[in-house]
Scaffold this motif. Structure first.
Motif, PDB file in Angstrom:
ATOM      1  N   ARG A   8       0.833  -1.210   0.000  1.00  0.00           N
ATOM      2  CA  ARG A   8       0.000   0.000   0.000  1.00  0.00           C
ATOM      3  C   ARG A   8       0.866   1.259   0.000  1.00  0.00           C
ATOM      4  O   ARG A   8       0.619   2.197  -0.772  1.00  0.00           O
ATOM      5  CB  ARG A   8      -0.928  -0.002   1.205  1.00  0.00           C
ATOM      6  N   ARG A  11       2.522   1.634  -3.410  1.00  0.00           N
ATOM      7  CA  ARG A  11       1.540   2.022  -4.424  1.00  0.00           C
ATOM      8  C   ARG A  11       1.149   3.489  -4.292  1.00  0.00           C
ATOM      9  O   ARG A  11       1.115   4.226  -5.283  1.00  0.00           O
ATOM     10  CB  ARG A  11       0.295   1.126  -4.311  1.00  0.00           C
ATOM     11  N   HIS A  15       1.870   6.449  -7.128  1.00  0.00           N
ATOM     12  CA  HIS A  15       0.791   7.247  -7.716  1.00  0.00           C
ATOM     13  C   HIS A  15       0.963   8.725  -7.412  1.00  0.00           C
ATOM     14  O   HIS A  15       0.664   9.568  -8.252  1.00  0.00           O
ATOM     15  CB  HIS A  15      -0.571   6.752  -7.236  1.00  0.00           C
ATOM     16  N   TYR A  21       2.448   1.823 -11.382  1.00  0.00           N
ATOM     17  CA  TYR A  21       2.642   0.784 -10.370  1.00  0.00           C
ATOM     18  C   TYR A  21       1.909  -0.463 -10.833  1.00  0.00           C
ATOM     19  O   TYR A  21       0.752  -0.395 -11.258  1.00  0.00           O
ATOM     20  CB  TYR A  21       2.073   1.233  -9.014  1.00  0.00           C
ATOM     21  N   SER A  22       2.583  -1.598 -10.770  1.00  0.00           N
ATOM     22  CA  SER A  22       1.910  -2.856 -11.055  1.00  0.00           C
ATOM     23  C   SER A  22       2.546  -3.952 -10.219  1.00  0.00           C
ATOM     24  O   SER A  22       3.695  -3.833  -9.789  1.00  0.00           O
ATOM     25  CB  SER A  22       1.994  -3.211 -12.543  1.00  0.00           C
ATOM     26  N   GLN A  23       1.776  -4.985  -9.989  1.00  0.00           N
ATOM     27  CA  GLN A  23       2.305  -6.150  -9.286  1.00  0.00           C
ATOM     28  C   GLN A  23       1.702  -7.392  -9.910  1.00  0.00           C
ATOM     29  O   GLN A  23       0.573  -7.386 -10.367  1.00  0.00           O
ATOM     30  CB  GLN A  23       2.033  -6.084  -7.790  1.00  0.00           C
TER      31      GLN A  23
END
Length: 70
Positions: A8, A11, A15, A21-23
């Motif tokens: 969190r 991320r 932003h 952001y990616s996972q």
């Protein structure tokens, strides 16, 4: 520190800085991409503070320098 809290925080910071952001889930780890940097984090509920700090340090180039999370 909880693993969800680590994700969190990462991320939200990505932003806030306008970075992508990616996972994605791998076999035993989660690959996290912030901008051009991709790193992996083990899938445990708890991540000790030393490991979390080292994980955050790996993103220091794209997220504003050392210890950006403090």
């Amino acid at each position: 520190m909880k693993r969800t809290a680590v994700m969190r925080l990462l991320r939200r910071e990505a932003h806030a800085r306008g970075l992508v952001y990616s996972q994605r889930e791998l076999a035993r780890h989660t690959a996290v991409t912030v901008g051009p940097v991709t790193r992996t984090l083990g899938r445990h509920r708890e991540v000790d503070d030393v490991t979390a700090g080292k994980f955050f340090d790996q993103f220091s180039d794209v997220l504003g320098g050392k210890e950006w999370w403090r």
